[in-house]
Every structure is written in structure tokens, then in C-alpha cells.
Design a protein around this motif. Sequence first.
Motif, mmCIF file in Angstrom:
data_model
loop_
_atom_site.group_PDB
_atom_site.id
_atom_site.type_symbol
_atom_site.label_atom_id
_atom_site.label_comp_id
_atom_site.label_asym_id
_atom_site.label_seq_id
_atom_site.Cartn_x
_atom_site.Cartn_y
_atom_site.Cartn_z
ATOM 1 N N PRO A 144 80.086 96.424 19.754
ATOM 2 C CA PRO A 144 79.510 95.561 19.131
ATOM 3 C C PRO A 144 77.528 95.977 19.448
ATOM 4 O O PRO A 144 76.327 95.369 18.728
ATOM 5 C CB PRO A 144 80.096 94.635 18.748
ATOM 6 N N LEU A 145 78.047 96.070 21.155
ATOM 7 C CA LEU A 145 76.152 95.937 22.096
ATOM 8 C C LEU A 145 75.795 97.098 22.017
ATOM 9 O O LEU A 145 74.794 96.840 21.195
ATOM 10 C CB LEU A 145 76.895 95.892 23.519
ATOM 11 N N VAL B 146 70.921 99.727 18.734
ATOM 12 C CA VAL B 146 70.746 100.804 18.155
ATOM 13 C C VAL B 146 70.118 100.393 16.879
ATOM 14 O O VAL B 146 69.306 100.512 16.382
ATOM 15 C CB VAL B 146 72.395 101.259 17.390
ATOM 16 N N ILE B 147 70.530 99.226 15.521
ATOM 17 C CA ILE B 147 70.198 98.512 14.962
ATOM 18 C C ILE B 147 68.589 97.842 15.377
ATOM 19 O O ILE B 147 67.800 97.708 14.820
ATOM 20 C CB ILE B 147 70.442 97.274 14.249
ATOM 21 N N VAL C 232 77.009 109.220 19.802
ATOM 22 C CA VAL C 232 77.879 108.231 20.331
ATOM 23 C C VAL C 232 77.626 107.617 19.256
ATOM 24 O O VAL C 232 78.746 106.202 19.425
ATOM 25 C CB VAL C 232 77.130 107.851 21.698
ATOM 26 N N CYS C 233 76.825 107.162 18.203
ATOM 27 C CA CYS C 233 77.432 105.747 16.995
ATOM 28 C C CYS C 233 76.348 106.331 15.223
ATOM 29 O O CYS C 233 75.182 107.134 15.670
ATOM 30 C CB CYS C 233 76.140 104.508 17.373
ATOM 31 N N THR D 268 79.527 104.895 24.669
ATOM 32 C CA THR D 268 78.536 104.415 25.736
ATOM 33 C C THR D 268 79.620 103.653 27.951
ATOM 34 O O THR D 268 79.745 103.230 27.309
ATOM 35 C CB THR D 268 77.766 103.283 25.060
ATOM 36 N N PHE D 269 78.343 103.978 28.283
ATOM 37 C CA PHE D 269 78.560 103.499 29.501
ATOM 38 C C PHE D 269 77.474 102.378 29.783
ATOM 39 O O PHE D 269 76.054 103.381 30.127
ATOM 40 C CB PHE D 269 79.373 104.523 30.843
ATOM 41 N N ILE D 270 78.016 102.130 31.210
ATOM 42 C CA ILE D 270 76.803 101.237 31.461
ATOM 43 C C ILE D 270 75.789 102.734 32.395
ATOM 44 O O ILE D 270 75.705 103.446 32.239
ATOM 45 C CB ILE D 270 77.185 100.786 32.431
ATOM 46 N N GLY D 271 74.406 102.160 32.237
ATOM 47 C CA GLY D 271 73.678 102.918 32.524
ATOM 48 C C GLY D 271 72.854 104.489 32.194
ATOM 49 O O GLY D 271 71.814 104.996 32.273
ATOM 50 N N ASP D 272 73.744 104.215 30.750
ATOM 51 C CA ASP D 272 72.719 105.499 29.783
ATOM 52 C C ASP D 272 71.696 105.241 28.774
ATOM 53 O O ASP D 272 71.514 103.336 29.017
ATOM 54 C CB ASP D 272 74.450 105.169 28.450
ATOM 55 N N THR D 273 70.894 105.921 28.785
ATOM 56 C CA THR D 273 70.310 105.374 27.482
ATOM 57 C C THR D 273 70.355 106.289 26.402
ATOM 58 O O THR D 273 70.827 106.874 26.114
ATOM 59 C CB THR D 273 69.049 106.712 28.541
#
Length: 102
Positions: A5-6, A11-12, A78-79, A38-43
Motif C-alpha cells: 500500500p505504501l 506511485v499514485i 515493481v508495480c 520494493t525494499f527500503i532504499g530503492d528508487t
Amino acid sequence: MVLGPLVFSVVIGMSVADISGRAIANLEVDALKHEKPTFIGDTLYAVSRVRELRESKQGDRGIVTVETIATNQRGDQVCFLHAEGPRAQKNHATLGEGKLPY
């Protein structure tokens, strides 16, 4: 790992400036798929494309269908989401005297 959800919210939010400037409301997100974690630190990067424009029953608005694809810094998708919503036309009262917001 970051919760879906985050990722969806980010993305929205990234697409608002590009496709929601004339939005009246959101009707639905009829497809949402988290394809890779998706991981912490990903762009995150998001690209939105208008897939369809059509008239609504009210003459002052139309319906737009949008597809958004989000990728990470490695280019992994990723989405994916597919959404629909009403958009103001030139004669809609929210725009004031037919002015477009941009």
C-alpha cells in the motif's frame, strides 16, 4: 521490504502532477499488481500513459483511463496499475471561465 500500500500510494502521488491536474475525483483503480518486492532504499520511477478518453453523460466532463508502470533503480517493474476517473472539460465550473489549470 516495503508494504504494497505504501508503494501504491507513492506511485499514485508521483503521477498527480502529470495526469491529475484536471481531476474532479477518482472513480476506480480496476487493476493493481505488485510484480516484484520494493525494499527500503530503492528508487522508484513511474510512467503514466493515457489509454482512453471518452465523454461522460455530463457535458462538462470526460472520463480518462490511465495505466501507470513503476520501476526501481535496476529497471525492474515493481508495480502496475490501471485507473479511471472524471476530468474537467473547458466548460466545467471548477475551471472558472473555461481556463485550463496549466
